[in-house]
Design an enzyme around this catalytic site. Sequence first.
Site, PDB file in Angstrom:
ATOM      1  N   TYR A 145       0.390  -1.822  -0.235  1.00  0.00           N
ATOM      2  CA  TYR A 145      -0.274  -0.085   0.242  1.00  0.00           C
ATOM      3  C   TYR A 145       0.910   1.236   0.120  1.00  0.00           C
ATOM      4  CZ  TYR A 145      -3.642   3.543   1.589  1.00  0.00           C
ATOM      5  OH  TYR A 145      -4.963   4.105   1.797  1.00  0.00           O
ATOM      6  N   LYS A 149       0.943   3.669  -3.414  1.00  0.00           N
ATOM      7  CA  LYS A 149       1.036   4.820  -3.363  1.00  0.00           C
ATOM      8  C   LYS A 149       2.571   5.541  -3.929  1.00  0.00           C
ATOM      9  CE  LYS A 149      -3.427   5.219  -2.362  1.00  0.00           C
ATOM     10  NZ  LYS A 149      -4.655   5.656  -3.350  1.00  0.00           N
ATOM     11  N   ARG A 186     -10.358  -1.164  10.874  1.00  0.00           N
ATOM     12  CA  ARG A 186     -10.015   0.584  10.811  1.00  0.00           C
ATOM     13  C   ARG A 186     -10.239   0.669  12.219  1.00  0.00           C
ATOM     14  NH1 ARG A 186     -10.250   3.844   5.024  1.00  0.00           N
ATOM     15  NH2 ARG A 186     -11.908   2.078   4.576  1.00  0.00           N
ATOM     16  N   SER A 189     -14.466   2.561  13.174  1.00  0.00           N
ATOM     17  CA  SER A 189     -15.537   1.542  12.624  1.00  0.00           C
ATOM     18  C   SER A 189     -15.606   0.359  13.599  1.00  0.00           C
ATOM     19  CB  SER A 189     -15.589   0.969  11.348  1.00  0.00           C
ATOM     20  OG  SER A 189     -14.518   0.433  10.673  1.00  0.00           O
ATOM     21  N   GLY A 207      -1.869   1.450  23.874  1.00  0.00           N
ATOM     22  CA  GLY A 207      -3.603   2.776  23.651  1.00  0.00           C
ATOM     23  C   GLY A 207      -3.431   4.332  23.881  1.00  0.00           C
ATOM     24  N   ARG A 211      -3.900   9.037  16.961  1.00  0.00           N
ATOM     25  CA  ARG A 211      -4.171   9.334  15.288  1.00  0.00           C
ATOM     26  C   ARG A 211      -5.527  11.178  15.505  1.00  0.00           C
ATOM     27  NH1 ARG A 211      -1.165   6.010  15.165  1.00  0.00           N
ATOM     28  NH2 ARG A 211      -1.031   4.146  14.043  1.00  0.00           N
TER      29      ARG A 211
HETATM   30  N1  LIG Z   1     -10.573   6.791   4.594  1.00  0.00           N
HETATM   31  C1  LIG Z   1      -9.091   7.080   4.124  1.00  0.00           C
HETATM   32  O1  LIG Z   1      -8.931   6.904   5.641  1.00  0.00           O
HETATM   33  C2  LIG Z   1      -7.885   7.483   3.821  1.00  0.00           C
HETATM   34  C3  LIG Z   1      -7.039   7.745   4.522  1.00  0.00           C
HETATM   35  C4  LIG Z   1      -5.789   7.490   3.278  1.00  0.00           C
HETATM   36  C5  LIG Z   1      -6.065   7.228   2.141  1.00  0.00           C
HETATM   37  N2  LIG Z   1      -7.454   6.625   1.453  1.00  0.00           N
HETATM   38  C6  LIG Z   1      -7.529   6.838  -0.077  1.00  0.00           C
HETATM   39  O2  LIG Z   1      -8.777   7.458  -0.149  1.00  0.00           O
HETATM   40  C7  LIG Z   1      -9.078   6.180  -1.272  1.00  0.00           C
HETATM   41  C8  LIG Z   1     -10.260   5.223  -1.366  1.00  0.00           C
HETATM   42  O3  LIG Z   1     -10.363   5.479   0.732  1.00  0.00           O
HETATM   43  P1  LIG Z   1     -11.405   4.304   0.897  1.00  0.00           P
HETATM   44  O4  LIG Z   1     -11.651   4.780   2.197  1.00  0.00           O
HETATM   45  O5  LIG Z   1     -12.996   4.988   0.482  1.00  0.00           O
HETATM   46  O6  LIG Z   1     -11.416   3.073   1.032  1.00  0.00           O
HETATM   47  P2  LIG Z   1     -12.803   1.968   0.008  1.00  0.00           P
HETATM   48  O7  LIG Z   1     -11.629   0.336   0.155  1.00  0.00           O
HETATM   49  O8  LIG Z   1     -14.051   2.050   0.787  1.00  0.00           O
HETATM   50  O9  LIG Z   1     -12.904   2.119  -1.139  1.00  0.00           O
HETATM   51  C9  LIG Z   1     -11.825   2.293  -2.511  1.00  0.00           C
HETATM   52  C10 LIG Z   1     -13.173   1.809  -3.653  1.00  0.00           C
HETATM   53  O10 LIG Z   1     -11.887   1.085  -4.626  1.00  0.00           O
HETATM   54  C11 LIG Z   1     -12.569   0.614  -5.007  1.00  0.00           C
HETATM   55  N3  LIG Z   1     -11.267  -0.517  -6.227  1.00  0.00           N
HETATM   56  C12 LIG Z   1     -10.511  -1.380  -5.459  1.00  0.00           C
HETATM   57  N4  LIG Z   1      -9.225  -1.940  -6.714  1.00  0.00           N
HETATM   58  C13 LIG Z   1     -10.077  -1.544  -7.006  1.00  0.00           C
HETATM   59  C14 LIG Z   1      -9.681  -1.833  -8.948  1.00  0.00           C
HETATM   60  N5  LIG Z   1      -8.619  -2.355  -9.102  1.00  0.00           N
HETATM   61  N6  LIG Z   1     -10.744  -1.117  -9.904  1.00  0.00           N
HETATM   62  C15 LIG Z   1     -11.208  -0.537  -9.856  1.00  0.00           C
HETATM   63  N7  LIG Z   1     -11.870  -0.189  -8.303  1.00  0.00           N
HETATM   64  C16 LIG Z   1     -10.926  -1.069  -6.921  1.00  0.00           C
HETATM   65  C17 LIG Z   1     -13.377  -0.341  -4.380  1.00  0.00           C
HETATM   66  O11 LIG Z   1     -14.084  -1.728  -4.959  1.00  0.00           O
HETATM   67  C18 LIG Z   1     -13.725   0.636  -3.392  1.00  0.00           C
HETATM   68  O12 LIG Z   1     -15.271   0.574  -3.809  1.00  0.00           O
HETATM   69  C19 LIG Z   1      -8.204   4.824  -1.327  1.00  0.00           C
HETATM   70  O13 LIG Z   1      -7.769   5.326  -2.800  1.00  0.00           O
HETATM   71  C20 LIG Z   1      -7.301   4.969   0.120  1.00  0.00           C
HETATM   72  O14 LIG Z   1      -6.216   4.780  -0.257  1.00  0.00           O
HETATM   73  C21 LIG Z   1      -8.092   6.698   2.524  1.00  0.00           C
END
Ligand SMILES: NC(=O)c1ccc[n+]([C@@H]2O[C@H](COP(=O)([O-])OP(=O)(O)OC[C@H]3O[C@@H](n4cnc5c(N)ncnc54)[C@H](O)[C@@H]3O)[C@@H](O)[C@H]2O)c1
Length: 328
Positions: A145, A149, A186, A189, A207, A211
């Site tokens: 990951y 990224k 996470r 949740s 603990g 974050r």
């Molecule tokens: N939520 C956070 O706290 C957070 C923090 C840092 C970065 N991000 C980034 O934000 C983005 C969204 O995160 P999220 O929390 O909504 O996660 P999430 O897992 O809910 O959403 C990711 C989505 O991407 C889809 N996906 C995964 N692989 C795929 C592929 N190969 N082709 C098409 N779709 C694909 C999944 O089905 C899902 O709907 C991600 O790129 C994540 O790295 C999120």
Amino acid sequence: MKKRILVTGGAGFLGSHLCERLLNDGNDVICVDNFFTGRKENIAHLLSNPYFEMLRHDVTFSLYVEVDQIYNLACPASPVHYQFDPVQTTKTSVHGAINMLGLAKRTKARIFQASTSEVYGDPEIHPQPESYWGKVNPIGIRSCYDEGKRCAETLFFDYHRQHNVDIRIARIFNTYGPRMHPSDGRVVSNFIVQALQGQNITIYGDGSQTRSFCYVDDLIDGIVRLMNLEEGSTGPINLGNGSEFTMRELAEKVIRLTRSKSQLIFQPLPQDDPRQRRPDLGLAKEKLSWQPSIALDEGLKMTINYFEALCGSPSGLDGLLNFHRQSA
Ligand SMILES: NC(=O)c1ccc[n+]([C@@H]2O[C@H](COP(=O)([O-])OP(=O)(O)OC[C@H]3O[C@@H](n4cnc5c(N)ncnc54)[C@H](O)[C@@H]3O)[C@@H](O)[C@H]2O)c1
């Protein structure tokens, strides 16, 4: 003016909120998702909107659509999910970025990358400014990951320098809210689900690790502001919430707000888990005139309401948890 906007990962937690926001702003939205961690329920309420279109597609394969803007969010974000198939995680970040950047180059679309605070790894500087290059383990279990990224950021900047693609990168810090998957492991949740089910709340370590938590509406607002800045505003820009809480404080808040009888239990810290992480939001304030406005208690209440409603839905919280245990 109405824009044609592609959102990859649009059926996920952040993606579904982003699709909703872009539609509310009067745009035409194409949502692409392979439903690895995304859920149809997240976007079901958008399907009757004539300006919303859903494509089941994996971003590791080429996509041919005509668009003005691309938000690239496709990638599993929680350790449980991105470690399930680490090779596919790296492919999603790297091949996905190449495919979406290729599309942006061909269509001359502006493209946004959902990067992450994980690019800072286990940071030696606190809070983390965008100028910090990070301390990342390239061969650990989180590397698929983190390094995926980081490589995506490299590709974005190389397409920008080499092909003049108009790029935007946000480094997103922990974000929470309705539509997080109940079994994605996470911390927010996890704690809420455990509290609602009256189970003990698991804390990794003692603990005291901290974050910061950003409510989803604040984050989506920051993302859209960055996307709509004048040309040349590439980022990277940190987006998140600057208020820091220990895991113990978070657990105690969740117990209080859910009126749960859950107790705290402690387990060893997983490998490479960062001890502390908080964004330096100076650049976001200066460039985007943005800062988060939703306090943790307020955001937690809205998230708890969502999970409570899920308990009473046809799929039910248990159904979702079981479904995910089987598919993961
Ligand atoms: N939520 C956070 O706290 C957070 C923090 C840092 C970065 N991000 C980034 O934000 C983005 C969204 O995160 P999220 O929390 O909504 O996660 P999430 O897992 O809910 O959403 C990711 C989505 O991407 C889809 N996906 C995964 N692989 C795929 C592929 N190969 N082709 C098409 N779709 C694909 C999944 O089905 C899902 O709907 C991600 O790129 C994540 O790295 C999120």
